[in-house]
Design a protein around this motif. Structure first.
Motif, PDB file in Angstrom:
ATOM      1  N   ARG A 355      19.806  15.830  63.021  1.00 23.68           N
ATOM      2  CA  ARG A 355      20.720  16.892  63.399  1.00 23.68           C
ATOM      3  C   ARG A 355      19.932  18.185  63.566  1.00 23.68           C
ATOM      4  O   ARG A 355      18.806  18.303  63.109  1.00 23.68           O
ATOM      5  CB  ARG A 355      21.831  17.057  62.355  1.00 23.68           C
ATOM      6  CG  ARG A 355      21.348  17.477  60.973  1.00 23.68           C
ATOM      7  CD  ARG A 355      22.465  17.391  59.943  1.00 23.68           C
ATOM      8  NE  ARG A 355      22.039  17.875  58.637  1.00 23.68           N
ATOM      9  CZ  ARG A 355      22.157  19.129  58.214  1.00 23.68           C
ATOM     10  NH1 ARG A 355      22.734  20.039  59.006  1.00 23.68           N
ATOM     11  NH2 ARG A 355      21.765  19.491  57.018  1.00 23.68           N
ATOM     12  N   SER A 357      19.597  22.373  63.163  1.00 23.70           N
ATOM     13  CA  SER A 357      20.056  23.454  62.298  1.00 23.70           C
ATOM     14  C   SER A 357      21.024  24.365  63.013  1.00 23.70           C
ATOM     15  O   SER A 357      20.923  24.603  64.227  1.00 23.70           O
ATOM     16  CB  SER A 357      18.855  24.280  61.817  1.00 23.70           C
ATOM     17  OG  SER A 357      17.950  23.489  61.095  1.00 23.70           O
ATOM     18  N   ASP A 361      23.366  26.503  57.991  1.00 24.22           N
ATOM     19  CA  ASP A 361      23.234  25.071  57.731  1.00 24.22           C
ATOM     20  C   ASP A 361      21.872  24.616  58.243  1.00 24.22           C
ATOM     21  O   ASP A 361      21.734  24.131  59.360  1.00 24.22           O
ATOM     22  CB  ASP A 361      24.355  24.288  58.413  1.00 24.22           C
ATOM     23  CG  ASP A 361      24.298  22.795  58.091  1.00 24.22           C
ATOM     24  OD1 ASP A 361      23.627  22.426  57.114  1.00 24.22           O
ATOM     25  OD2 ASP A 361      24.912  22.008  58.837  1.00 24.22           O
ATOM     26  N   ASP A 363      18.750  22.318  58.582  1.00 20.54           N
ATOM     27  CA  ASP A 363      18.326  20.927  58.413  1.00 20.54           C
ATOM     28  C   ASP A 363      16.855  20.897  58.048  1.00 20.54           C
ATOM     29  O   ASP A 363      16.017  21.514  58.720  1.00 20.54           O
ATOM     30  CB  ASP A 363      18.561  20.132  59.697  1.00 20.54           C
ATOM     31  CG  ASP A 363      18.103  18.688  59.555  1.00 20.54           C
ATOM     32  OD1 ASP A 363      18.818  17.915  58.899  1.00 20.54           O
ATOM     33  OD2 ASP A 363      17.020  18.347  60.077  1.00 20.54           O
ATOM     34  N   ASP A 466      16.644  24.494  47.284  1.00 19.79           N
ATOM     35  CA  ASP A 466      17.994  23.911  47.265  1.00 19.79           C
ATOM     36  C   ASP A 466      18.673  24.158  45.919  1.00 19.79           C
ATOM     37  O   ASP A 466      19.652  23.498  45.579  1.00 19.79           O
ATOM     38  CB  ASP A 466      17.957  22.417  47.593  1.00 19.79           C
ATOM     39  CG  ASP A 466      17.050  21.622  46.653  1.00 19.79           C
ATOM     40  OD1 ASP A 466      16.506  22.213  45.698  1.00 19.79           O
ATOM     41  OD2 ASP A 466      16.883  20.413  46.869  1.00 19.79           O
ATOM     42  N   ASP A 534      20.757  23.062  51.623  1.00 19.04           N
ATOM     43  CA  ASP A 534      21.892  22.482  50.926  1.00 19.04           C
ATOM     44  C   ASP A 534      21.412  21.248  50.167  1.00 19.04           C
ATOM     45  O   ASP A 534      20.920  20.298  50.781  1.00 19.04           O
ATOM     46  CB  ASP A 534      22.972  22.092  51.943  1.00 19.04           C
ATOM     47  CG  ASP A 534      24.235  21.547  51.291  1.00 19.04           C
ATOM     48  OD1 ASP A 534      24.190  21.150  50.108  1.00 19.04           O
ATOM     49  OD2 ASP A 534      25.272  21.506  51.970  1.00 19.04           O
ATOM     50  N   LYS A 537      22.431  17.790  51.378  1.00 16.04           N
ATOM     51  CA  LYS A 537      21.955  17.322  52.683  1.00 16.04           C
ATOM     52  C   LYS A 537      20.442  17.134  52.726  1.00 16.04           C
ATOM     53  O   LYS A 537      19.878  16.851  53.783  1.00 16.04           O
ATOM     54  CB  LYS A 537      22.390  18.306  53.771  1.00 16.04           C
ATOM     55  CG  LYS A 537      23.908  18.416  53.915  1.00 16.04           C
ATOM     56  CD  LYS A 537      24.288  19.428  54.984  1.00 16.04           C
ATOM     57  CE  LYS A 537      25.803  19.535  55.109  1.00 16.04           C
ATOM     58  NZ  LYS A 537      26.208  20.545  56.124  1.00 16.04           N
TER      59      LYS A 537
END
Length: 541
Positions: A355, A357, A361, A363, A466, A534, A537
């Motif tokens: 995915r 970013s 959010d 990645d 994180d 996160d 994730k």
């Protein structure tokens, strides 16, 4: 009357003249005069660490990159106990280092810092030497250095204060540390059996480990692989050795790409040069099960450390590969044809991010891919331990395996910052990139970041924040338990980097990479780039 000098002055002069590199350390009452003589009397470079663990780790980082024996010094008692984790890391990693440790004056039974230093050192797996008499001090130190190099592990050199302050004749004694290591070429039945296995193999693979990363070994292994039409793979610590070769599989083991894993599973013979074949490389034995395995090591201790091979050969890497090539040609053995079934040029290519970013959010894999393009190409790379390290090992590359240092041999987080500083001292013209988690940075990186500032280290820290201990978070989450035990409400790290004298940048989404690029390009002091991630994730493997 002959001129006299103290033992500590004699040791300092011999160390400086040997030219092994800087002395990393923390001063104390049992080593401060030796350090002063090394710096003031002989022009040696002393790198002052914030704590003794950091000093020992810096010596390990320097040794890993330079290929020489690293040097660190601490005082007695609690200073010595602070180095034990670093010593165990060096033992597990097979890194040569000498720790010059002051010791309590003989007979001072009630000295607060008196402790059985020899017992503690030996418990880590490190070697132990001591000053026996004032007259033998330089020879005693030379023995410790030779042992560290030959045994490829840390060796502590114990220096009681009363012996250091003793006087001896000023005779400019030298350290006799040169080791003669003629490379041998194996022969006999074991070599014949190995040649027979290679000749019979239809899907052979050449594997190179850390002991096979010099230019002569690399060239010899490529010639052998091309001759038998075998793809090439490396262990983690030989990462990048065959970069650019069309049939390079990348890392063998738990870090293999999907394409490489298929080739490894289908192989019928692994020819491992200078590789320990530990459980990471063999993927818990699954990648060598049912296969013939030929292991070549420079020393007998390197045979069977991990997986037990079908045949073990002791000899020089280039020499053994050359002898194999000679007999294959003499017997007119045809190539295996294995490469014809493999897609050239893409075997070591990691898959892209699953995915992309978005604002707020980030990645992790996407971020690493972007950063890989922004970071200096001539970098060194040091990876601290933790959940973040697996993807960093896979997606960040270096020009040569010697420029990569992993600090997880003992399974401890927080060792990377200090090893990065030591690595930078070995290659001062190259920037060093450190990947570290938030927990590892707080545990072992915070204080030594300021050490990097004090010494002007060209350091770029990628801090993966994180807000948790990632491995423990994943364990609790997967068992549907409360993850609060693993969570931390850390302060923002970029401002802390600024307060410690460096620079700091925070990345929370794709729009922030431009600021990171500018900070990397204009850096004039250690730079910390904090990635806000996160925990739910974050990938583990």
């Amino acid at each position: 009357m002959a001129k006299r000098m103290k033992v500590q002055e004699r040791l300092a002069g011999a160390l400086a003249k040997a030219g092994l590199g800087p002395l990393f350390g923390v001063t104390g009452d049992a080593n401060v005069y030796l350090i002063d003589a090394f710096v003031s009397g002989h022009g040696g470079r002393f790198v002052a660490a914030a704590n003794e663990a950091g000093a020992a780790l810096m010596a390990l980082g320097h040794a890993s990159v330079s290929g020489r024996v690293g040097l660190a010094t601490v005082t007695h008692g609690p200073a010595l106990t602070n180095t034990l984790t670093a010593l165990a890391e060096g033992v597990k990693a097979g890194t040569p280092m000498v720790l010059l440790a002051g010791d309590t004056r003989h007979g001072e039974r009630e000295n607060l810092q008196n402790i059985a230093q020899r017992d503690l050192i030996l418990a880590t797996g490190a070697g132990f030497e001591t000053i026996h008499r004032p007259e033998t001090a330089v020879d005693d130190l030379a023995r410790a250095i030779r042992r560290a190099g030959a045994e490829r592990r840390p060796v502590a050199f114990n220096m009681p204060v009363d012996l250091l302050s003793s006087e001896v004749e000023d005779d400019a004694c030298e350290l006799r540390i040169a080791l003669s290591r003629p490379e041998i070429t194996p022969s006999g039945d074991d070599l014949d059996n190995a040649i027979g296995m290679i000749a019979a193999a239809r899907r052979p693979i050449i594997l190179a480990g850390r002991d096979a990363i010099d230019d002569a070994a690399r060239d010899a292994l490529i010639r052998l692989a091309d001759r038998i039409e075998a793809p090439l793979a490396t262990t983690l610590r030989a990462k990048g050795l065959f970069s650019g070769h069309p049939y390079h599989l990348g890392i063998m083991g738990t870090l293999s790409t999907p394409q490489a894993t298929e080739a490894l599973i289908s192989s019928d013979c692994i020819i491992a040069f200078g590789a320990g074949l530990n459980f990471h490389t063999t993927a818990e034995g699954s990648l060598v099960e049912g296969k013939r395995v030929i292991q070549i090591a420079r020393q007998e201790a390197g045979i069977g450390r991990g997986h037990t091979p079908s045949v073990g050969l002791v000899g020089g890497i280039a020499e053994t590969a050359g002898r194999m090539l000679y007999w294959l040609d003499e017997a007119e053995i045809a190539g295996s044809g294995f490469r014809t079934a493999l897609p050239a040029g893409s075997l070591a290519q990691q898959p892209g991010p699953t995915r992309i970013s978005s604002p707020g959010d980030l990645d992790y894999v996407d971020a690493l891919t972007r950063l890989d393009a922004l970071l200096p190409e001539n970098r060194m790379l040091v990876t601290d331990a933790g959940r973040h390290m697996v993807k960093a090992m896979q997606y960040l590359d270096v020009e040569h395996p010697r420029l990569y240092v992993q600090t997880a041999s003992f399974g401890s987080i927080g060792l990377g910052m200090a090893e990065a500083i030591g690595a930078a001292e070995a290659e001062p013209d190259r920037p060093v990139v450190l990947t570290v988690g938030d927990g590892g940075f707080m545990l072992g990186g915070l204080t030594e970041f300021n050490t990097a500032v004090r010494h002007g280290t060209d350091l770029i820290v990628l801090l993966m924040n994180d807000n948790c201990y990632g491995a423990e978070y994943a364990i609790l989450r997967d068992k549907q338990m409360d993850t609060a035990l693993s969570r931390f409400d850390w302060p923002a790290f970029a401002p802390i980097a600024e307060a410690l004298g460096g620079r700091g940048v925070t990345i929370e989404g794709p729009d922030d990479f431009g600021r990171a690029a500018e900070a990397i390009a204009s850096r004039d002091r250690p730079l910390l780039i904090e990635l806000r991630l996160d925990p739910a994730k974050m990938p583990f493997w």
